[in-house]
Write an enzyme that holds these catalytic residues in place. Structure first.
Site, mmCIF file in Angstrom:
data_model
loop_
_atom_site.group_PDB
_atom_site.id
_atom_site.type_symbol
_atom_site.label_atom_id
_atom_site.label_comp_id
_atom_site.label_asym_id
_atom_site.label_seq_id
_atom_site.Cartn_x
_atom_site.Cartn_y
_atom_site.Cartn_z
ATOM 1 N N ASN A 406 0.881 -1.174 0.000
ATOM 2 C CA ASN A 406 0.000 0.000 0.000
ATOM 3 C C ASN A 406 0.912 1.216 0.000
ATOM 4 O O ASN A 406 1.518 1.545 1.015
ATOM 5 C CB ASN A 406 -0.877 -0.048 1.263
ATOM 6 C CG ASN A 406 -1.677 1.238 1.447
ATOM 7 O OD1 ASN A 406 -1.776 2.067 0.544
ATOM 8 N ND2 ASN A 406 -2.252 1.396 2.640
ATOM 9 N N LYS A 408 0.303 4.302 -0.295
ATOM 10 C CA LYS A 408 -0.277 5.515 0.308
ATOM 11 C C LYS A 408 0.032 6.730 -0.581
ATOM 12 O O LYS A 408 0.076 6.590 -1.791
ATOM 13 C CB LYS A 408 0.232 5.683 1.735
ATOM 14 C CG LYS A 408 0.011 4.415 2.571
ATOM 15 C CD LYS A 408 0.163 4.635 4.029
ATOM 16 C CE LYS A 408 -0.114 3.313 4.752
ATOM 17 N NZ LYS A 408 -0.055 3.421 6.182
ATOM 18 N N HIS A 493 -9.517 1.613 4.533
ATOM 19 C CA HIS A 493 -8.282 1.806 5.292
ATOM 20 C C HIS A 493 -8.552 2.795 6.430
ATOM 21 O O HIS A 493 -9.283 3.769 6.252
ATOM 22 C CB HIS A 493 -7.170 2.330 4.378
ATOM 23 C CG HIS A 493 -5.832 2.241 5.036
ATOM 24 N ND1 HIS A 493 -5.400 3.166 5.955
ATOM 25 C CD2 HIS A 493 -4.852 1.315 4.939
ATOM 26 C CE1 HIS A 493 -4.199 2.811 6.394
ATOM 27 N NE2 HIS A 493 -3.851 1.687 5.782
ATOM 28 N N GLU A 495 -6.884 5.112 7.631
ATOM 29 C CA GLU A 495 -6.566 6.520 7.357
ATOM 30 C C GLU A 495 -7.703 7.199 6.605
ATOM 31 O O GLU A 495 -7.985 8.385 6.807
ATOM 32 C CB GLU A 495 -5.253 6.605 6.558
ATOM 33 C CG GLU A 495 -4.048 6.328 7.450
ATOM 34 C CD GLU A 495 -2.854 5.712 6.717
ATOM 35 O OE1 GLU A 495 -2.803 5.764 5.480
ATOM 36 O OE2 GLU A 495 -1.980 5.149 7.414
ATOM 37 N N GLU A 565 -5.803 -4.501 10.374
ATOM 38 C CA GLU A 565 -4.716 -3.560 10.634
ATOM 39 C C GLU A 565 -5.009 -2.779 11.912
ATOM 40 O O GLU A 565 -5.803 -1.836 11.891
ATOM 41 C CB GLU A 565 -4.595 -2.558 9.478
ATOM 42 C CG GLU A 565 -4.250 -3.192 8.148
ATOM 43 C CD GLU A 565 -3.629 -2.191 7.188
ATOM 44 O OE1 GLU A 565 -2.546 -2.479 6.696
ATOM 45 O OE2 GLU A 565 -4.221 -1.117 6.967
ATOM 46 N N GLY A 571 2.312 2.306 10.785
ATOM 47 C CA GLY A 571 3.329 3.342 10.632
ATOM 48 C C GLY A 571 3.974 3.768 11.936
ATOM 49 O O GLY A 571 4.689 4.760 11.986
ATOM 50 N N SER A 611 3.147 -2.005 10.463
ATOM 51 C CA SER A 611 4.578 -2.157 10.736
ATOM 52 C C SER A 611 5.097 -3.565 10.463
ATOM 53 O O SER A 611 5.949 -4.074 11.192
ATOM 54 C CB SER A 611 4.898 -1.743 12.177
ATOM 55 O OG SER A 611 4.532 -0.400 12.377
ATOM 56 N N GLY A 632 2.678 -1.128 4.273
ATOM 57 C CA GLY A 632 2.768 0.289 3.927
ATOM 58 C C GLY A 632 4.221 0.676 3.687
ATOM 59 O O GLY A 632 4.766 0.485 2.597
#
Ligand code: PGA
Length: 650
Positions: A406, A408, A493, A495, A565, A571, A611, A632
């Site tokens: 991903n 991003k 997701h 985010e 996730e 992250g 992570s 990510g």
């Protein structure tokens, strides 16, 4: 096809006559003033390699093998050749470029125009290499390349070099009537025998006419330069000379060498035959062997032998009039062409047909399985054997292992393309044993789809609109994503849920639209730090599934990949421990089982994200309910991402 045919033809005729190609290279070096610096062995090796390279490039173009690489190499070849022929056309240092050996002699201007056309074709192929239709599956391409390489190098080039060119395009081929041709030249007509003169070395007398007008047999030992002639077969040569003496056939050695070299040759080989002088280029044209033997009768070339394949002793026991040796060989050009068709073309045609048949039966089987599976899932709620998830395009019922990247909001277009190319090459060279997907910003998709080998790496978007189309400035619909060539889309997701307020209802719409457009959805769920601390993670993931995907009928749910996730791990460098992750993955599977039955739950791929890196991936992936990762940060470098993919190999 034009490029392929030209390269194959040009490589083939060069390989048939490696010495001719070498002489041509030598002519170029002379024109450039470099001839004295380059040893003969090097020019000969270059001649063989050049011929093989052209031939193999042509074969690769024909079969559409390694399309991108080959189209680049062909473009480079044409980009070098075209200016070179422009120079030839303008400066005229060599009269015939030699691109088709002696088979097809073009003027320098004709060659230039031919190359301009080929250069245009090469640019087109280079611009759209993947439009070349493949004649053979990738897994069988190595057979075609290796077979062609062995054929051109050993069967054609080295054999021609050891014996004589298998196809003789020169004016001194077997069957050529030298007497007539020479007479035409003497009468001032156009003829290729302009420099064919035989002058005895002892008295300087020109005996060309005498030799050509002789109604019987004459042996000509042709050695352009005695200094470089191979003397390893001197016994055989002397034997032929003795034979000619026994039966009264004239025998001459034609050379361009001077008296000293002739004396040295006589001393070392014991030669007793008379020597004559002839122009060296003519002699090199007469026979591609130094020395080589020629048999004339009535001014017609009856036979030619390389010094490596002189007539054996047994054949020299009766007069030529009564022996096979005195007749033109029966293996005509037609029989040689038939031989090549049988041993080179036919095997490749059969291989291609077998390959196509194999690909076709595989396709039929796949189609049949697919329709059986969809029938199964239509007819039974708990179909044990169905594998209808298109992401699981393997034949077993096991769920598919996937590592998805991903990106991003990272990577500009150029960097993104470079990364995707690197991954493409890396994974083609070292095939993953899991499914691999990269999900990129919208603007990358169309460009990457052009070159990505989607049999190895799937391509996906990171989002799509919750509306089908219309006045929604700045949005990108599922249909648009699909039209780029992408097959996947990440939805839900955290985010997007958090920063763009994507609610379960909005996501439900997005999932429906994505599936309507045949996109495979990677659906993300996961709890925040506070929710985990409050022990509410199970509740949260269940609500997220219920809110957006549990409404789907079973056959559509089967197409979904879930990505768990935990938001606190994304992250942050904090990974859920393998045990924590496994616990919640098992829980997710259990609620899928409750909703759709155990078979569907068992077939659903559930990825872990947050992570995940090469160092912790093996431990995570070893857990029974973790089927891969959504990556990510670590998907932004090919080596890091590959490290995670390789976790499935440990
Ligand atoms: P990360 O992101 O691997 O950088 O933690 C994962 C994701 O958000 O999908």
């Amino acid at each position: 096809m034009v490029l392929a045919a030209t390269f194959i033809l040009s490589g083939f005729v060069k390989a048939v006559d490696p010495l001719g190609t070498q002489y041509k290279i030598h002519d170029y070096l002379t024109a450039l003033g470099l001839a004295q610096f380059v040893p003969d062995l090097l020019t000969l090796t270059a001649a063989v390699l050049l011929a093989a390279l052209e031939f193999i490039l042509g074969i690769c173009l024909l079969f559409a093998i390694r399309r991108r690489l080959v189209s680049k190499v062909v473009l480079v070849v044409m980009a070098v050749m075209t200016p070179l022929t422009l120079w030839l056309a303008l400066a005229d240092p060599i009269h015939d470029c030699g691109c088709f050996g002696d088979a097809l002699v073009l003027t320098n201007w004709q060659t230039l125009w031919k190359n301009v056309v080929l250069l245009c074709a090469a640019v087109i192929v280079w611009k759209a290499p993947t439009l070349q239709p493949r004649l053979i599956s990738e897994s069988n391409q190595w057979i075609v390349v290796n077979y062609s390489a062995l054929f051109i190098l050993f069967v054609i080039a080295l054999r021609s070099l050891y014996t004589l060119p298998q196809f003789d395009f020169r004016p001194y081929h077997i069957g050529a009537n030298l007497r007539e041709g020479w007479q035409r030249m003497m009468d001032g007509e156009d003829s290729p025998y302009t420099d064919f003169f035989i002058e005895r070395t002892d008295d300087g007398e020109d005996i060309t006419e005498q030799v050509l007008n002789d109604g019987g047999y004459t042996f000509l030992l042709v050695a352009p330069h005695l200094e470089q002639a191979d003397d390893s077969q001197l016994d055989e040569i002397n034997q032929v000379y003795e034979y000619s003496q026994d039966y009264g056939y004239p025998f001459y050695c034609l050379t361009a060498s001077t008296g000293r070299a002739i004396t040295r040759w006589q001393e070392t080989t014991g030669a007793e035959y008379p020597f004559c002088n002839t122009d060296d280029i003519t002699l090199k044209t007469v026979i591609r062997s130094n020395p080589g033997l020629l048999l004339l009768k009535d001014g017609i070339v009856i036979r030619k032998w390389s010094h490596n394949a002189l007539p054996p002793e047994e054949a020299l026991s009766k007069p030529l009039e009564d022996s096979e040796l005195g007749k033109q060989p029966s293996d005509s050009a037609t029989s040689k062409i038939l031989w090549i068709l049988t041993w080179f073309v036919l095997p490749l045609v059969l291989l291609t047909l077998a390959d196509r048949l194999w690909a076709w039966t595989r396709w039929i089987r796949k189609k049949k399985r697919k329709s059986e599976n969809s029938e199964n899932s239509d007819h039974s709620e708990n179909s044990e054997n169905s594998d209808n998830n298109p992401i699981n395009n393997n034949s077993s019922n096991m769920r598919k292992k996937i590592v998805a990247g991903n990106w991003k909001m990272n990577m500009n277009l150029q960097d993104g393309i470079a990364l995707a190319k690197e991954l493409n090459e890396t994974l083609k060279a070292d095939k993953p044993n899991c499914g691999v997907v990269i999900c990129t910003p919208f603007i990358h998709l169309a460009s990457i789809a052009q070159f990505l080998d989607q049999d190895i790496i799937g391509l996906g978007a990171e989002n799509c609109a919750d509306k089908e189309k219309g006045a929604f400035t700045g949005e990108v619909s599922a249909e648009m994503v699909k039209s780029t060539g992408a097959q996947y889309v990440i939805l839900g997701h955290s985010e997007r849920r958090e920063y763009y307020n994507e609610t379960p209802e909005i996501l439900k719409e997005k999932v429906l639209l994505a599936q309507k457009n045949d996109l495979k959805v990677i659906f993300c769920i996961g709890e925040s730090k506070a929710e985990r601390e409050a022990g509410k993670q199970n509740e949260v993931v269940k609500a997220e599934l219920e809110g957006s995907v549990f409404n789907l009928p079973e056959e559509d749910f089967r197409k979904i990949v879930i990505a768990y996730e935990p938001i606190w791990a994304i992250g942050t460098g904090l990974t859920a421990t393998a045990e924590q992750a496994e616990e919640i993955h098992a829980y997710i599977r259990s609620i899928i089982a409750e909703k759709y039955g155990q078979a569907v739950a068992d077939d659903t791929t559930i990825l872990y994200g947050g992570s995940c890196k090469a160092s912790n991936a093996p431990e995570l992936f070893a857990k029974p309910d973790i089927d891969g990762g959504l990556i990510g940060g670590a998907s932004l470098k090919a080596a890091d991402f590959k490290g995670i993919i390789d976790a499935w190999k440990k």
